[in-house]
Design an enzyme around this catalytic site. Structure first.
Site, PDB file in Angstrom:
ATOM      1  N   ASN A   1     -27.822   8.186   6.383  1.00  0.00           N
ATOM      2  CA  ASN A   1     -27.882   6.781   6.111  1.00  0.00           C
ATOM      3  C   ASN A   1     -26.539   6.250   6.050  1.00  0.00           C
ATOM      4  O   ASN A   1     -25.437   7.132   6.329  1.00  0.00           O
ATOM      5  CB  ASN A   1     -28.773   5.885   4.904  1.00  0.00           C
ATOM      6  CG  ASN A   1     -27.453   6.776   3.299  1.00  0.00           C
ATOM      7  OD1 ASN A   1     -27.278   8.063   3.637  1.00  0.00           O
ATOM      8  ND2 ASN A   1     -26.967   6.353   2.613  1.00  0.00           N
TER       9      ASN A   1
ATOM     10  N   TYR B   1     -22.519  11.326   9.884  1.00  0.00           N
ATOM     11  CA  TYR B   1     -23.061  10.833  11.104  1.00  0.00           C
ATOM     12  C   TYR B   1     -24.085   9.148  10.026  1.00  0.00           C
ATOM     13  O   TYR B   1     -24.884   9.620   8.907  1.00  0.00           O
ATOM     14  CB  TYR B   1     -24.586  11.402  11.502  1.00  0.00           C
ATOM     15  CG  TYR B   1     -23.015  12.545  12.506  1.00  0.00           C
ATOM     16  CD1 TYR B   1     -23.351  12.324  13.229  1.00  0.00           C
ATOM     17  CD2 TYR B   1     -23.073  13.490  12.260  1.00  0.00           C
ATOM     18  CE1 TYR B   1     -22.430  12.723  14.711  1.00  0.00           C
ATOM     19  CE2 TYR B   1     -22.239  14.304  13.167  1.00  0.00           C
ATOM     20  CZ  TYR B   1     -21.864  13.727  13.980  1.00  0.00           C
ATOM     21  OH  TYR B   1     -21.277  14.738  15.274  1.00  0.00           O
TER      22      TYR B   1
ATOM     23  N   GLU C   1     -19.750   7.028  15.299  1.00  0.00           N
ATOM     24  CA  GLU C   1     -18.528   6.718  15.385  1.00  0.00           C
ATOM     25  C   GLU C   1     -19.049   5.374  17.127  1.00  0.00           C
ATOM     26  O   GLU C   1     -18.985   6.303  17.326  1.00  0.00           O
ATOM     27  CB  GLU C   1     -16.790   7.090  15.698  1.00  0.00           C
ATOM     28  CG  GLU C   1     -15.847   5.927  15.396  1.00  0.00           C
ATOM     29  CD  GLU C   1     -15.680   5.551  14.071  1.00  0.00           C
ATOM     30  OE1 GLU C   1     -14.047   4.678  14.272  1.00  0.00           O
ATOM     31  OE2 GLU C   1     -16.079   6.402  13.326  1.00  0.00           O
TER      32      GLU C   1
ATOM     33  N   GLN D   1       7.746   8.687  18.977  1.00  0.00           N
ATOM     34  CA  GLN D   1       6.556   9.309  18.957  1.00  0.00           C
ATOM     35  C   GLN D   1       7.376  11.128  18.585  1.00  0.00           C
ATOM     36  O   GLN D   1       6.396  11.860  18.484  1.00  0.00           O
ATOM     37  CB  GLN D   1       6.368   9.069  20.933  1.00  0.00           C
ATOM     38  CG  GLN D   1       5.420  10.263  21.470  1.00  0.00           C
ATOM     39  CD  GLN D   1       5.032   9.414  22.705  1.00  0.00           C
ATOM     40  OE1 GLN D   1       6.248   8.776  23.386  1.00  0.00           O
ATOM     41  NE2 GLN D   1       4.911  10.603  23.895  1.00  0.00           N
TER      42      GLN D   1
ATOM     43  N   GLU E   1      11.467  11.244  13.405  1.00  0.00           N
ATOM     44  CA  GLU E   1      11.568   9.736  12.893  1.00  0.00           C
ATOM     45  C   GLU E   1      13.216   9.293  11.864  1.00  0.00           C
ATOM     46  O   GLU E   1      13.837  10.118  12.358  1.00  0.00           O
ATOM     47  CB  GLU E   1      10.903  10.553  11.037  1.00  0.00           C
ATOM     48  CG  GLU E   1       9.504  10.979  10.912  1.00  0.00           C
ATOM     49  CD  GLU E   1       9.107  11.925   9.937  1.00  0.00           C
ATOM     50  OE1 GLU E   1       7.683  11.821   9.620  1.00  0.00           O
ATOM     51  OE2 GLU E   1       9.919  12.322   9.189  1.00  0.00           O
TER      52      GLU E   1
ATOM     53  N   ASP F   1      17.487  -3.640  23.993  1.00  0.00           N
ATOM     54  CA  ASP F   1      16.085  -3.886  22.604  1.00  0.00           C
ATOM     55  C   ASP F   1      16.999  -4.653  22.046  1.00  0.00           C
ATOM     56  O   ASP F   1      17.329  -4.258  20.110  1.00  0.00           O
ATOM     57  CB  ASP F   1      15.402  -2.851  22.191  1.00  0.00           C
ATOM     58  CG  ASP F   1      14.027  -2.970  20.971  1.00  0.00           C
ATOM     59  OD1 ASP F   1      14.011  -4.535  21.238  1.00  0.00           O
ATOM     60  OD2 ASP F   1      13.658  -2.984  19.719  1.00  0.00           O
TER      61      ASP F   1
END
Length: 816
Positions: free
Chosen positions: A200, A244, A351, A529, A532, A668
């Site tokens: 469910n 599921y 999903e 990517q 940090e 930038d």
């Protein structure tokens, strides 16, 4: 259209582990006007003071009266758009040790439309969330299940009548999927020897009637993918089958499962990805085919005929679970209804996600804006895509021919530079960017291809004084000796010059190796990517004689530094780029450029240490201030004067003048990438902005790859990927506009990202339909003309940074 099977999830599949960022209560991104409450004890404890880790007013939000066990008082946060919320943080009222109030528990309610409110429950149906034990500690609570909502309310609770106060923060990310509800049959129970498997949708937050669930969201969009064995679960202490949602063909009494998806607004759907179980040894298989209908709006008819996509079951002998990618053909819709046909006794799905977008062509027809042309679909997308591909192939052939011809003459003249592969790779990359734009916006790209391909002289919008001064001998449209370098701080890519040792400021002395133990972690500024960025403190910088001080540090005063850290598992290419970035940044020594102080490269993880300014970035500094009016300050808002703004702009121009003298292209430039040292108003240019989640909305993501600050980019950057000193001049004009608007809104805030891209096409065509940023109220006409000259279509006639700096230091002050 082919169905795609994969053992790995696609890059566009939602990953909840990457969606845990603070949404702006603490740092002020969420404005006071979006924080409301049922009541407040006084003006000093009203809703706007309910921000985590801040101490304004009397230190927190406190309701007018005592809180009862029923908990009817609330603090509300409006995020304006749907967000995926992964956790929340709470704190009591400390008020420098004088506060005594905190909430030991609370309830959460949330809404996606501001009308229907839903009470959050955990996976076992409990509503009450444990809160704080004292007035100062922050308590973070993971939301399991997570919430998709626009508005959230905190209801503090008490086991007896008592006073409470609260400070909060929300953590998550923007819900780009746009899905606001789905309707599906209630899941069934599978009986296996010795156990029951409950399939469910236990976290569904809508209504259930007559075997159907509608009006809510649940496990089909929580980002959790079920495993190969559907009995095993990723969540602890839950029942078998929890990962599921499953249906029995026999119990359902029909051969298909109908699921309907409702989205916030009209979208263009390219793919649907369904993660399904395939344990065929137990009667579970993926669906045999899917049929989808599309509806543009609630009152409009369904598309006809249905889109039918068969699934080749002979390719599914492996019993492992898998994502199945279904092409939807770029259909526009707000509501989808899909029939999933059984291939065996059971169908189990964990999903469903969508690759879709608010396509600019669709939306220009639905909500046209003044000044932008409305596109008409006068040909099929297939023909347009073929035309795009042919155009790209011809472009590549022409580029290769030009490159080979250039290299041939360079060899003859003895001037070969060895950068043939770099040039070729750069041009191929630009062609790939154009192809991507073609696939994303075929109609707009067709108009681009049909336009005249040569540069044209811009319309005579203004006639400022001649700014092509002779003070700089640097080529204004400099591309020679530029290579791409991936920045470690985030997704930024520098355009890095091959600096010679004799270049101004190109000091090649080795940087000092700093002991890691001297860096005291304060907070995480952001991540990208490959690495940090952390804010750290050096307690006794005088004890490090080899540290390159950017300024005098008083004895006993710690030094704030930003530390870029390369992840230990980074690739060899990323490590090489890190060392190149160190070498390049070590040569940039100018009063208005953030300076590299030292490195930690003797062992992993590799680190570079740069100076950091106490007041943070210029965007945050200015957005919390009002422009000083000639009548004097108003209310209690901090103010800033016009001369101070011009002084700051002049410093930015000075730093960019230095970079341009080295042919260094920033790519930038914006207020988020300029740091401020407070009272001294000393501005320095940095590159941290892209790595910070605070500014995620300033960047446009192309299919999960490139992340571009398109609202600051020149038209040639957007359309052709061409970054030069002249494109930095364009970005400076936008940055100056931000400053004179006191950073109260994004550039082109009335345009969507897609319309900004379309506007770049209007600059290319130069037919008088391009949209310019409007003149800020405080900006004199002469200074606005300088901005307009920065946004000239022809990059060759944009002003140099030397001229801009001279203008701001000598002339702009006289325009007040």
């Amino acid at each position: 259209m082919a169905v795609v099977f994969s053992s790995e999830e696609h890059e566009w599949h939602f990953n909840p582990a990457q969606c845990r960022y603070a949404l702006g209560m603490e740092d002020g991104t969420i404005p006071d006007s979006d924080i409301t409450a049922s009541s407040a004890w006084s003006d000093s404890t009203e809703a706007k003071h309910g921000r985590l880790s801040t101490g304004e007013g009397d230190g927190a939000w406190c309701p007018a009266g005592a809180v009862f066990p029923s908990g009817s008082e609330y603090l509300q946060v409006d995020l304006h758009k749907l967000h995926f919320l992964a956790l929340v943080g709470t704190q009591g009222r400390h008020a420098d040790g004088h506060g005594q109030e905190f909430a030991r528990s609370y309830r959460l309610r949330y809404s996606r439309d501001g009308v229907k409110w839903i009470t959050w429950k955990d996976r076992w149906g409990q509503e009450v969330v444990s809160g704080n034990e004292n007035t100062y500690d922050i308590v973070l609570k993971d939301l399991g299940p997570p919430i998709v909502a626009r508005m959230v309310r905190f209801y503090p609770l008490a086991d007896r009548v008592m006073s409470v106060c609260l400070r909060v923060e929300l953590y998550g990310c923007l819900w780009n999927d746009g899905l606001k509800a789905y309707t599906a049959p209630v899941g069934h129970v599978m009986q296996l020897p010795g156990m029951s498997v409950y399939l469910n949708d236990s976290t569904y937050d809508g209504s259930t009637e007559q075997g159907m669930q509608f009006g809510g969201l649940g496990q089909l969009c929580d980002g959790v993918l079920g495993g190969d064995d559907f009995i095993q679960t990723k969540e602890l202490r839950v029942w078998p089958g929890y990962d599921y949602l499953g249906w029995s063909r026999e119990a359902l009494g029909q051969g298909s499962v109908d699921i309907e998806f409702h989205f916030e607004k009209l979208r263009v759907f390219h793919h649907m990805q369904v993660h399904s179980n395939n344990r065929h040894t137990q009667g579970v298989r993926v669906f045999s085919k899917v049929e989808c209908l599309f509806k543009p709006g609630l009152l409009q008819p369904w598309s006809s005929p249905a889109l039918t996509l068969p699934v080749p079951l002979e390719d599914l002998k492996d019993p492992s679970s898998r994502p199945i990618s279904l092409p939807l053909g770029g259909q526009p819709a707000q509501i989808l209804r899909c029939k999933f046909y059984f291939a065996d006794r059971w169908l189990l799905i964990s999903e469903i996600s969508f690759l879709s977008g608010r396509d600019s062509l669709v939306f220009s027809a639905v909500t046209p804006r003044a000044g932008l042309p409305v596109a008409k679909d006068d040909s099929s997308n297939t023909a347009i895509l073929i035309g795009c591909l042919v155009g790209i192939i011809l472009l590549l052939l022409a580029v290769i021919a030009v490159i080979l011809w250039r290299q041939y003459w360079k060899k003859i003249l003895g001037k070969v530079s060895g950068h043939t592969d770099v040039y070729l790779g750069q041009f191929i990359h630009e062609a790939f960017v154009l192809l991507t734009k073609c696939l994303e916006h075929p109609q707009a790209f067709l108009r681009f291809l049909e336009a005249e391909g040569e540069y044209q002289e811009p319309s005579a919008l203004l006639r400022p004084r001649d700014h092509r001064d002779s003070t700089s001998n640097v080529p204004h449209y400099a591309e020679a000796d530029i290579v791409s370098l991936q920045g470690v701080s985030g997704n930024n890519t520098y355009a890095v010059p091959a600096l010679a040792s004799s270049s101004p400021g190109a000091d090649s002395a080795p940087l000092p190796e700093l002991p890691r133990q001297c860096l005291i972690f304060k907070e995480k500024l952001g991540e990208g990517q490959f690495g940090e960025v952390h804010l750290c403190e050096i307690e006794n910088p005088q004890d490090l004689p080899n540290l390159e001080f950017p300024f005098n540090v008083r004895k006993g005063r710690p030094l704030l530094v930003a530390v870029k850290i390369l992840r230990p598992d980074a690739s060899k290419n990323a490590r090489n780029d890190f060392l190149k970035e160190v070498k390049i940044l070590s040569r940039l020594k100018d009063p208005n450029i953030i300076r590299l102080l030292g490195v930690c490269v003797s062992s992993d993880p590799l680190c570079m240490v740069t100076e950091y300014m106490e007041c943070g970035d210029l965007n945050q500094y200015l957005s919390h201030r009002a422009l000083l009016d000639k009548t004097g300050p108003s209310h209690n808002t901090p103010t800033i004067s016009y001369p101070a703004l011009i002084s700051m702009a002049s410093q930015i121009a000075s730093g960019m003048k230095f970079l341009s003298s080295l042919n260094f292209v920033h790519r930038d430039l914006a207020t988020r990438n300029c740091l401020d040292r407070g009272g001294e108003r000393h501005i320095k240019i940095a590159d941290f902005g892209m790595s910070r989640n605070l500014y995620a909305g300033d960047y446009y993501r192309i299919q999960g790859r490139a992340v571009l600050p398109i609202r600051w980019m020149a038209w040639e950057c957007i359309l052709m990927g061409k970054f030069t000193t002249a494109s930095d001049v364009w970005a400076f004009g936008v940055t100056l506009w931000e400053m004179l608007s006191v950073c109260q809104e994004q550039p082109y805030s009335n345009l969507t990202d897609e319309q900004v891209i379309d506007n770049a096409g209007e600059f290319f065509r130069d037919q008088g339909r391009q949209v310019y940023l409007s003149r800020p109220a405080v900006c004199p006409q002469g200074l606005y003309e300088l901005m307009l000259s920065c946004w000239k279509r022809d990059c060759k006639v944009r002003p140099s940074f030397a001229y801009i700096h001279s203008f701001l230091t000598e002339d702009a002050m006289n325009m007040v």
